[in-house]
Scaffold this motif. Sequence first.
Motif, short mmCIF file in Angstrom:
data_model
loop_
_atom_site.label_atom_id
_atom_site.label_comp_id
_atom_site.label_asym_id
_atom_site.label_seq_id
_atom_site.Cartn_x
_atom_site.Cartn_y
_atom_site.Cartn_z
N ALA A 444 0.83 -1.20 0.00
CA ALA A 444 0.00 0.00 0.00
C ALA A 444 0.87 1.25 0.00
N ILE A 445 1.98 1.23 0.75
CA ILE A 445 2.88 2.39 0.78
C ILE A 445 3.57 2.57 -0.56
N GLN A 446 4.04 1.48 -1.16
CA GLN A 446 4.75 1.57 -2.43
C GLN A 446 3.84 2.06 -3.55
N THR A 447 2.61 1.59 -3.55
CA THR A 447 1.67 1.99 -4.60
C THR A 447 0.88 3.24 -4.24
N GLN A 448 1.09 3.75 -3.01
CA GLN A 448 0.34 4.91 -2.50
C GLN A 448 -1.16 4.68 -2.63
N GLY A 449 -1.54 3.46 -2.33
CA GLY A 449 -2.95 3.08 -2.39
C GLY A 449 -3.48 2.73 -1.01
N GLY A 450 -4.19 1.65 -0.92
CA GLY A 450 -4.76 1.22 0.36
C GLY A 450 -4.90 -0.28 0.39
N TYR A 451 -5.55 -0.77 1.42
CA TYR A 451 -5.75 -2.21 1.54
C TYR A 451 -6.93 -2.47 2.47
N GLU A 452 -7.45 -3.69 2.37
CA GLU A 452 -8.48 -4.19 3.26
C GLU A 452 -8.09 -5.62 3.63
N LEU A 453 -8.00 -5.89 4.92
CA LEU A 453 -7.41 -7.15 5.36
C LEU A 453 -8.04 -7.59 6.67
N GLU A 454 -8.13 -8.91 6.84
CA GLU A 454 -8.51 -9.50 8.12
C GLU A 454 -7.37 -10.41 8.56
N TYR A 455 -6.93 -10.23 9.81
CA TYR A 455 -5.83 -11.01 10.33
C TYR A 455 -6.05 -11.26 11.81
N ARG A 456 -5.21 -12.15 12.37
CA ARG A 456 -5.33 -12.51 13.77
C ARG A 456 -4.29 -11.78 14.61
N THR A 457 -4.64 -11.54 15.87
CA THR A 457 -3.69 -11.02 16.84
C THR A 457 -3.48 -12.05 17.94
N LEU A 458 -2.27 -12.04 18.48
CA LEU A 458 -1.94 -12.92 19.61
C LEU A 458 -1.62 -12.01 20.79
N LEU A 459 -2.57 -11.91 21.72
CA LEU A 459 -2.45 -10.98 22.84
C LEU A 459 -1.54 -11.57 23.92
#
Length: 874
Positions: A444-459
């Motif tokens: 997203a930074i390289q293309t100066q665009g954006g993203y939509e993502l689902e991911y997990r967190t480990l608390l």
Amino acid sequence: MSWVTFVWAMLIGGCVILALPHLLVGIWQRRGAHLFFVLAAAAVIGIAIGELFMMQSSDSAHYIAARRWTYVPVSVLVIGLVGFVRFYFRTGRLWLGLSACALRLITLIVTFMSPPGANFPAIAGVREVHLLGETVAGPIGVVNLWTRVSELSSLLLLMFVIDASISLWRQGTADSRRRAIVVGGSIAFFVLLAAGLTALTHRQIVSVPYLVSFPFAAILFAMAFELGADLFRAGEIAQKLHLSEAWLHESEERFRTMADAAPVMIWMATTDKLCTFLNKTWLEFTGRTMEQELGNGWTEGVYVDDFENCLKTYVTAFDARESFTMKYRLRRHDGEYRFLTDTGRPRYGVNGEFRGYIGACVDVTDLLKQQKALHEFEERVTLAAEAAHLGVWELDTETNELWISDKVRELFHFDHDIPVTYQIFQERVHPQDRALRDSVVKHAIQTQGGYELEYRTLLPDGTVRWIGARARCIADERGELTRLLGVSMDVTDRKLAEQSVAELSQRNELILNSAAEGILGLDLKGNHTFVNAAAAKMLGYEPEELLGRHSHSMWHHTKPDGSPYPNEECKVYAAYRDGAVHRVSTEVFWRKDGTSFPVEYSSTPVLDQGRMVGAVVIFVDISRRKKAEEEARRQREQINLLSRVSLLGEMTASLAHELNQPLSAIVSNANAGMRFMDKGKADLDTLREILVDVASDGMRANNIIRNVRNTIKRGDAIRQLISVNDLVTSVAHMVRADAMVHSCEVKVSLANNLPAVVGDPTQIQQVLVNLVGNAFEAMRDKPANKRKVELTTEKNGDETVCVAVRDYGVGLSDATRARLFEQFFTTKKEGLGMGLAIVRSIIEAHGGSIDADNANGGGARFHFTLPISKEISK
């Protein structure tokens, strides 16, 4: 003066000339390499003087004294060379050099403690040696074992120099490689030359005096050459330094000019913490002169509330020689106090000496106002995001600085008082999703665009949560897309619900794909909506080839006789019409390759809230069952054939009596006719009657034999090689149907690598069938779950193969076992008592033996043996 004295005097003078300049340099500049060079030169001078005295000795006493004292400069020379190489090369294994010095000192001690020295246990005298046209003295004696210690010392010195030279060469610079070749190579070569010349002289192989001073002098010349080159290069460096100081002065003037032209406020301070320079931008900002600002004058414009903290930060950093950044308010020329960001860095000279500080100040008042406005805006956005349970964060793509809202801290369990960097944020991401999120953000930074993502967190407490994130690049005050703004929210509940549905669907699909039956889902048009793995495999398609395509035209289009199969007659579609389940026991489906296979299938309608939506077809490939039925039929025929063979055995006893009578009559009538003819009273009528009786008796015997041949139409037995394991396996298959009738289980246990035997396979099959049939009969009164027959094969140590048939019936009594194989003895009401007698006769005809006994655990065990390699005649 003689030539010898002249040459050695020149050598000594040359060493003195080489040593004096380096003695001054070593003392003046405290250079270890130069001092050790002087030590080595002094040692060479001492060695040359000793050699001169030895050559001029008139008797052995003078020679011994000169030789003993010569060991002192030799030991000093070893120390000098080791020290020079260590200080000049700054490398090499020191223990090698120290070992060489230690051994040399041991030799020196031995020399003074046991005259005449370490090389000779005794010197008988001196001999005349010719050198440079003169006669000089040489020793006469036997070489001492202590000479080996001197030679070992020279060897260690040589290893030390070579090791140091190799290490210096590996540094890769031109200077280091030149030193390694010139100095290291010279020392190694001439030390080896001197040691070799000394060894040859000791052993009187060459008729010359000791001449080691000249190789060592050559080493001095190589060392002096490199040291002189270093001194010459040092002079050049000093000249360049003088020029660089002038250039430095010019560069400082250039710096002051550039500083005055710079748009930021620049200042400089010396080691006394006092300001010595302020650029034009600073003076224009404060409206004061240079004289007013120099020293501590600049502090007069600092806002009173900021002065103490400003001065403390400056002094603390100055004393620690550390960089600093501080913010304070400074009075502008119009009287307004403006916020400045002041950054200072320590300055150092060419030799690393501390020269003070240089700093730059930037007016950040307007920026702070913008930040305040932005903060107020962020507060409003944060309130809105928290109302929607959204966490907001922003990443500066240039500095990689990260800002996160309180909601993000809550989502990721960050403490409110610790700063969060991008790396720390990444560590909260589940390890299996960390690389994916990082690559998405970077893209997203390289293309100066954006993203939509689902991911997990480990608390930190081990809890795993799902985060839904969206982000896009936004412009900064310069209009450049240098900020990545994103929102995050907890989607764990939704994700778990989706996973539950997916897992349920996957389990259903796994169950359907694990089923051995083919399962097809059809819609109302007859198109495939589901295909399990078994169905696709049996039809010869990939599942993707079937989905969405019409079923009847793919695998149900033709009848078994090859005629077309109309849709309206298809039992699969009948489920649509009447809503009932249709089962078909025998029909054919067609594969992708055009071949057909017999199936048994059912078509079940599928209803959704009472509305017909399709059908499910479940089918089974019954090819194996058809083949098994055919195999069972063929085996029954074979068993019937073997039964006829067995019947023949049972008939043999009765046939023997029947054949005996006509044959006896034929013989009697023939003998009577011959007697009539011998007496010469042959009556043709009487002879005709006799011949008629003979023909009648022969016809009767022929009819008996024809009946036997009609019972078995397999011809004469032929002996051949037999695989006993294959024979037992075939019999187990043959009696399978009979076993089912008797509710018996047949188990086969075969030995590996069993040799073949020679015999009639039909007769051996007859034996096994008879024994297995008896086993079935023996368990007739046992419960069905205990009816089991075991067929085993094994190789005996006497070169025979043993075959055993074991049942779990009532077993054998002693009386029965004694008469078991007798003819006409039977324990069955319907038996003739010939079966086991025939079995024994067949086995014995094959050169084997048969016996029976009671088995452990109940039941009887019949076992017979057949020879392995002995050829049996028919």
